[in-house]
Design a protein around this motif. Structure first.
Motif, PDB file in Angstrom:
ATOM      1  N   ASP A  22      17.147  25.089  62.039  1.00  0.00           N
ATOM      2  CA  ASP A  22      16.520  23.810  61.698  1.00  0.00           C
ATOM      3  C   ASP A  22      17.129  23.181  60.444  1.00  0.00           C
ATOM      4  OD1 ASP A  22      14.865  23.808  63.861  1.00  0.00           O
ATOM      5  OD2 ASP A  22      13.024  24.306  62.771  1.00  0.00           O
ATOM      6  N   PHE A  23      17.378  23.993  59.422  1.00  0.00           N
ATOM      7  CA  PHE A  23      17.841  23.463  58.142  1.00  0.00           C
ATOM      8  C   PHE A  23      19.347  23.629  57.935  1.00  0.00           C
ATOM      9  CE2 PHE A  23      13.426  24.941  57.476  1.00  0.00           C
ATOM     10  CZ  PHE A  23      12.825  23.724  57.188  1.00  0.00           C
ATOM     11  N   VAL A  24      20.000  24.332  58.859  1.00  0.00           N
ATOM     12  CA  VAL A  24      21.437  24.592  58.716  1.00  0.00           C
ATOM     13  C   VAL A  24      22.203  23.275  58.854  1.00  0.00           C
ATOM     14  CG1 VAL A  24      23.422  25.779  59.738  1.00  0.00           C
ATOM     15  CG2 VAL A  24      21.218  26.959  59.523  1.00  0.00           C
ATOM     16  N   ASN A  25      23.256  23.141  58.034  1.00  0.00           N
ATOM     17  CA  ASN A  25      24.009  21.892  58.005  1.00  0.00           C
ATOM     18  C   ASN A  25      24.520  21.495  59.385  1.00  0.00           C
ATOM     19  OD1 ASN A  25      23.794  21.822  55.166  1.00  0.00           O
ATOM     20  ND2 ASN A  25      25.576  23.139  54.941  1.00  0.00           N
ATOM     21  N   ALA A  26      24.353  20.214  59.719  1.00  0.00           N
ATOM     22  CA  ALA A  26      24.919  19.677  60.953  1.00  0.00           C
ATOM     23  C   ALA A  26      26.446  19.625  60.801  1.00  0.00           C
ATOM     24  CB  ALA A  26      24.338  18.289  61.201  1.00  0.00           C
ATOM     25  N   PRO A  27      27.203  19.727  61.893  1.00  0.00           N
ATOM     26  CA  PRO A  27      26.762  19.777  63.289  1.00  0.00           C
ATOM     27  C   PRO A  27      26.470  21.179  63.809  1.00  0.00           C
ATOM     28  CG  PRO A  27      29.134  19.613  63.218  1.00  0.00           C
ATOM     29  CD  PRO A  27      28.679  19.586  61.789  1.00  0.00           C
ATOM     30  N   LEU A  28      26.711  22.220  62.992  1.00  0.00           N
ATOM     31  CA  LEU A  28      26.441  23.580  63.471  1.00  0.00           C
ATOM     32  C   LEU A  28      24.944  23.838  63.581  1.00  0.00           C
ATOM     33  CD1 LEU A  28      29.165  25.509  61.443  1.00  0.00           C
ATOM     34  CD2 LEU A  28      29.216  24.912  63.868  1.00  0.00           C
ATOM     35  N   GLY A  29      24.160  23.200  62.717  1.00  0.00           N
ATOM     36  CA  GLY A  29      22.705  23.303  62.771  1.00  0.00           C
ATOM     37  C   GLY A  29      22.087  21.927  62.918  1.00  0.00           C
ATOM     38  N   LYS A  30      20.770  21.871  62.773  1.00  0.00           N
ATOM     39  CA  LYS A  30      20.060  20.605  62.972  1.00  0.00           C
ATOM     40  C   LYS A  30      20.015  19.749  61.706  1.00  0.00           C
ATOM     41  CE  LYS A  30      17.204  22.970  66.406  1.00  0.00           C
ATOM     42  NZ  LYS A  30      15.851  23.485  66.732  1.00  0.00           N
ATOM     43  N   GLY A  31      20.238  20.359  60.543  1.00  0.00           N
ATOM     44  CA  GLY A  31      20.347  19.595  59.303  1.00  0.00           C
ATOM     45  C   GLY A  31      19.075  18.899  58.861  1.00  0.00           C
ATOM     46  N   PHE A  32      17.898  19.469  59.187  1.00  0.00           N
ATOM     47  CA  PHE A  32      16.646  18.846  58.753  1.00  0.00           C
ATOM     48  C   PHE A  32      16.504  18.934  57.229  1.00  0.00           C
ATOM     49  CE2 PHE A  32      14.433  20.047  63.018  1.00  0.00           C
ATOM     50  CZ  PHE A  32      15.114  19.017  63.652  1.00  0.00           C
ATOM     51  N   PRO A  33      15.940  17.904  56.592  1.00  0.00           N
ATOM     52  CA  PRO A  33      15.688  18.000  55.146  1.00  0.00           C
ATOM     53  C   PRO A  33      14.537  18.958  54.852  1.00  0.00           C
ATOM     54  CG  PRO A  33      14.767  15.963  56.019  1.00  0.00           C
ATOM     55  CD  PRO A  33      15.538  16.598  57.147  1.00  0.00           C
ATOM     56  N   ILE A  34      14.553  19.520  53.657  1.00  0.00           N
ATOM     57  CA  ILE A  34      13.458  20.394  53.208  1.00  0.00           C
ATOM     58  C   ILE A  34      12.406  19.492  52.581  1.00  0.00           C
ATOM     59  CG2 ILE A  34      12.831  22.328  51.719  1.00  0.00           C
ATOM     60  CD1 ILE A  34      15.773  23.233  51.912  1.00  0.00           C
ATOM     61  N   THR A  35      11.285  19.356  53.248  1.00  0.00           N
ATOM     62  CA  THR A  35      10.352  18.281  52.937  1.00  0.00           C
ATOM     63  C   THR A  35       9.352  18.596  51.835  1.00  0.00           C
ATOM     64  OG1 THR A  35       8.995  19.061  54.787  1.00  0.00           O
ATOM     65  CG2 THR A  35      10.520  17.241  55.220  1.00  0.00           C
ATOM     66  N   ARG A  36       9.337  19.830  51.342  1.00  0.00           N
ATOM     67  CA  ARG A  36       8.434  20.121  50.230  1.00  0.00           C
ATOM     68  C   ARG A  36       9.026  21.218  49.349  1.00  0.00           C
ATOM     69  NH1 ARG A  36       5.599  22.566  54.648  1.00  0.00           N
ATOM     70  NH2 ARG A  36       5.227  24.823  54.373  1.00  0.00           N
ATOM     71  N   GLY A  37       8.473  21.360  48.159  1.00  0.00           N
ATOM     72  CA  GLY A  37       8.981  22.343  47.224  1.00  0.00           C
ATOM     73  C   GLY A  37       8.748  23.766  47.691  1.00  0.00           C
ATOM     74  N   LEU A  38       9.610  24.667  47.266  1.00  0.00           N
ATOM     75  CA  LEU A  38       9.500  26.071  47.634  1.00  0.00           C
ATOM     76  C   LEU A  38       8.819  26.858  46.515  1.00  0.00           C
ATOM     77  CD1 LEU A  38      13.081  26.587  49.150  1.00  0.00           C
ATOM     78  CD2 LEU A  38      11.032  25.627  50.228  1.00  0.00           C
ATOM     79  N   LYS A  39       8.751  28.158  46.676  1.00  0.00           N
ATOM     80  CA  LYS A  39       8.170  29.013  45.641  1.00  0.00           C
ATOM     81  C   LYS A  39       9.149  29.127  44.464  1.00  0.00           C
ATOM     82  CE  LYS A  39       5.753  31.789  49.147  1.00  0.00           C
ATOM     83  NZ  LYS A  39       6.308  31.085  50.341  1.00  0.00           N
ATOM     84  N   PRO A  40       8.657  29.496  43.283  1.00  0.00           N
ATOM     85  CA  PRO A  40       9.569  29.667  42.149  1.00  0.00           C
ATOM     86  C   PRO A  40      10.632  30.720  42.455  1.00  0.00           C
ATOM     87  CG  PRO A  40       7.287  29.622  41.388  1.00  0.00           C
ATOM     88  CD  PRO A  40       7.240  29.697  42.883  1.00  0.00           C
ATOM     89  N   LEU A  41      11.856  30.431  42.059  1.00  0.00           N
ATOM     90  CA  LEU A  41      12.971  31.365  42.200  1.00  0.00           C
ATOM     91  C   LEU A  41      13.727  31.404  40.876  1.00  0.00           C
ATOM     92  CD1 LEU A  41      15.203  33.074  43.563  1.00  0.00           C
ATOM     93  CD2 LEU A  41      16.162  30.937  44.472  1.00  0.00           C
ATOM     94  N   VAL A  42      13.835  32.579  40.303  1.00  0.00           N
ATOM     95  CA  VAL A  42      14.632  32.777  39.091  1.00  0.00           C
ATOM     96  C   VAL A  42      15.895  33.520  39.492  1.00  0.00           C
ATOM     97  CG1 VAL A  42      14.738  33.858  36.811  1.00  0.00           C
ATOM     98  CG2 VAL A  42      12.605  32.795  37.600  1.00  0.00           C
ATOM     99  N   ALA A  43      17.055  32.999  39.072  1.00  0.00           N
ATOM    100  CA  ALA A  43      18.344  33.608  39.406  1.00  0.00           C
ATOM    101  C   ALA A  43      18.985  34.181  38.159  1.00  0.00           C
ATOM    102  CB  ALA A  43      19.255  32.571  40.047  1.00  0.00           C
ATOM    103  N   VAL A  44      19.404  35.449  38.248  1.00  0.00           N
ATOM    104  CA  VAL A  44      20.098  36.118  37.145  1.00  0.00           C
ATOM    105  C   VAL A  44      21.493  36.484  37.645  1.00  0.00           C
ATOM    106  CG1 VAL A  44      20.067  38.049  35.518  1.00  0.00           C
ATOM    107  CG2 VAL A  44      17.908  37.056  36.314  1.00  0.00           C
ATOM    108  N   PRO A  45      22.498  35.624  37.407  1.00  0.00           N
ATOM    109  CA  PRO A  45      23.841  35.917  37.923  1.00  0.00           C
ATOM    110  C   PRO A  45      24.506  37.075  37.188  1.00  0.00           C
ATOM    111  CG  PRO A  45      23.883  33.939  36.557  1.00  0.00           C
ATOM    112  CD  PRO A  45      22.444  34.329  36.710  1.00  0.00           C
ATOM    113  N   THR A  46      25.181  37.927  37.959  1.00  0.00           N
ATOM    114  CA  THR A  46      25.940  39.034  37.367  1.00  0.00           C
ATOM    115  C   THR A  46      27.436  38.841  37.562  1.00  0.00           C
ATOM    116  OG1 THR A  46      25.709  40.319  39.410  1.00  0.00           O
ATOM    117  CG2 THR A  46      24.059  40.664  37.688  1.00  0.00           C
ATOM    118  N   THR A  47      27.828  37.707  38.132  1.00  0.00           N
ATOM    119  CA  THR A  47      29.235  37.321  38.229  1.00  0.00           C
ATOM    120  C   THR A  47      29.382  35.926  37.650  1.00  0.00           C
ATOM    121  OG1 THR A  47      28.989  36.363  40.444  1.00  0.00           O
ATOM    122  CG2 THR A  47      29.609  38.695  40.312  1.00  0.00           C
ATOM    123  N   ALA A  48      30.611  35.590  37.273  1.00  0.00           N
ATOM    124  CA  ALA A  48      30.876  34.266  36.698  1.00  0.00           C
ATOM    125  C   ALA A  48      31.724  33.491  37.688  1.00  0.00           C
ATOM    126  CB  ALA A  48      31.596  34.405  35.350  1.00  0.00           C
ATOM    127  N   GLY A  49      31.069  32.887  38.681  1.00  0.00           N
ATOM    128  CA  GLY A  49      31.864  32.215  39.698  1.00  0.00           C
ATOM    129  C   GLY A  49      31.145  31.163  40.502  1.00  0.00           C
TER     130      GLY A  49
END
Length: 492
Positions: A181-208
């Motif tokens: 549903d949300f995968v980029n078109a044309p491989l997916g349907k490309g639907f927009p994400i219509t509301r906010g998600l849960k909090p996500l904190v990212a701690v990167p261990t690579t510099a890239g």
């Protein structure tokens, strides 16, 4: 003796109106056009009718605005230990910690676990993230998250971990959505994400990857033999904790590959088509893509990231104890993430997805995996000399400015040579960096593989639409251009 009486305000106003009435030129539309204050003339009505009879084609209207979106970023040595307090401040009760089998043994994981325990926050660890994830490994991660029903996510690792956590967050928020549903078109349907998600904190261990700043998640769609992903602002992490201490455990090969991703992120976003040349203009702002084209704000981040990468990546690869270089590369990755996260990438990344997905058996030295792997940064950089020679004519000034970042004296360079000059600077940089495959042939690809690589690139419409010099409106021309690019990228 006569007395002169000063006129009242009303008298002065009346006199002024009379002056205007009798002395104003007859060409003034207010006075020469009898229909001006009394409704449009018949001719104007007919013109309006004709224009309204031809509806505007929204797909052909160019963009007129750009948006700036990025995660909150905290940068500093030792700031990982604050993560438990962050989740407590958010009111989180159940956190899903996402990592991989290597990172789970590192100090970064020890610190986040101690931080969560110190604040009394319940958590569960998912440590089966696949490096360079496939759709099957993403689905496995989603299936692990759904029964736990976390109210927040914590990703500790490189881009593969952070991207996987983003999609776990997405599909636990939309538990009944089909995977495509949300995968980029044309491989997916490309639907927009219509509301906010849960909090996500990212701690990167690579510099890239810069994934801690962006609303993009990338994976292999095995059935289509291509990389694709999901891109939307609502996918971006709530907070990125960029702690240089966490990148000190990176092997030299990972430093190099991750840094080459930063290099191409910055170069591609700097040279992408301007946002105001992108079509179509969205009919609703929720449909404005995250990758919008080069814009005045992303330019600042992209160019600084490029300068820092050229300066510090060779040092970070050569000396794992060069603390300054490692810290600056983490900062460069984050800066580039803000830049390309809003401007986008183009040909290097679009072409890299089938290169990784159609790997003929190459296994990059320095990666602790048991299966063939072309690291993302390697797959992106291997085509860069060919790509920027091709795009140079689209904007010589920008390509020369990029070449100058590599130390090239551009004072006597002709504009028509901009692409070749940047291409040569890139090739020299890659060779001096060391241990990089000098073209697709070094990865095991042969001429008979080119048609498959081209067909795997064409569906990457989300990034190809931002590629300068590429004719994405004519499939035959686009296929011919991509074929020549892959041919040129066989060796440098």
């Amino acid at each position: 003796m006569s007395l002169r009486v000063a006129p009242t305000r009303a008298a002065r106003a009346l006199s002024l109106l009379r002056t205007v009435q009798y002395t104003h030129p007859p060409s003034c539309p207010c006075h020469s056009n009898p229909g001006h204050h009394h409704g449009p003339s018949t001719n104007i009505i007919n013109v309006a009718k004709r224009s309204l009879a031809t509806p505007l084609d929204a797909s052909q209207q160019k963009e007129y605005a750009f948006e700036m979106a990025a995660s909150s970023i905290r940068f500093g040595a030792g700031c990982t230990k604050e993560v438990g307090m962050d989740f407590k401040n958010m009111g989180a009760k159940k956190v899903m910690v996402v990592t991989d089998s290597t990172v789970k043994k590192l100090d970064a994981m020890r610190q986040v676990v101690e931080g969560l325990e110190a604040e009394g926050i319940k958590f569960e660890v998912f440590d089966e993230v696949r490096v360079e994830p496939k759709d099957s490994s993403i689905k496995q991660a989603i299936a692990a998250a759904k029964p736990y029903q976390p109210d927040a996510f914590l990703a500790v690792g490189g881009g593969s971990v952070i991207d996987t956590a983003k999609l776990m967050n997405l599909y636990t928020t939309f538990p009944y959505a089909d995977f495509l549903d949300f995968v980029n078109a044309p491989l997916g349907k490309g639907f927009p994400i219509t509301r906010g998600l849960k909090p996500l904190v990212a701690v990167p261990t690579t510099a890239g990857t810069g994934s801690e700043t962006t609303g993009t998640a990338i994976f292999d769609l095995v059935e289509k033999r291509a990389k694709t992903g999901i891109a939307h602002r609502n996918l971006k992490p709530t907070l990125g904790i960029c702690d240089p201490i966490n990148t000190r455990t990176m092997p030299s090969a990972v430093h190099a590959s991750s840094g080459l991703d930063v290099l191409c992120h910055s170069l591609e976003s700097w040279t992408a088509i301007p946002y105001y040349e992108r079509t179509p203009r969205p009919t609703n702002p929720i449909n404005r893509p995250a990758y919008q084209g080069a814009n005045p704000i992303s330019d600042i981040f992209s160019l600084q990231a490029l300068r820092s990468t050229v300066k510090y990546l060779p040092r970070a690869v050569a000396d794992p104890d060069d603390w300054e270089a490692q810290s600056q590369m983490l900062l460069a990755a984050t800066l580039a993430g803000v830049g390309f996260g809003n401007a986008g990438v183009h040909l290097c990344h679009g072409m890299s997805y089938p290169i990784s997905g159609q790997n003929p058996g190459y296994k990059h030295a320095g990666y602790a995996v048991d299966v063939p792997i072309i690291p993302h940064g390697v797959s992106v950089a291997v085509t860069a000399p060919a790509v920027f020679k091709f795009t140079g004519a689209s904007n010589p000034e920008r390509h020369l400015a990029a070449a100058e970042c590599f130390g090239v004296d551009i004072s006597q360079v002709k504009k028509e040579s901009a692409g070749e000059v940047l291409s040569e600077a890139l090739a020299n940089f890659l060779v001096k960096l060391g241990d990089q495959p000098r073209g697709l042939m070094a990865l095991g690809f042969k001429k008979e593989h080119i048609s498959g690589l081209v067909e795997g690139t064409i569906p990457q419409a989300r990034v190809l639409m931002l590629a300068p010099s590429l004719d994405a409106t004519n499939l035959d021309v686009e296929r011919e251009q991509l074929t020549r690019l892959f041919e040129d990228a066989m060796e440098y």
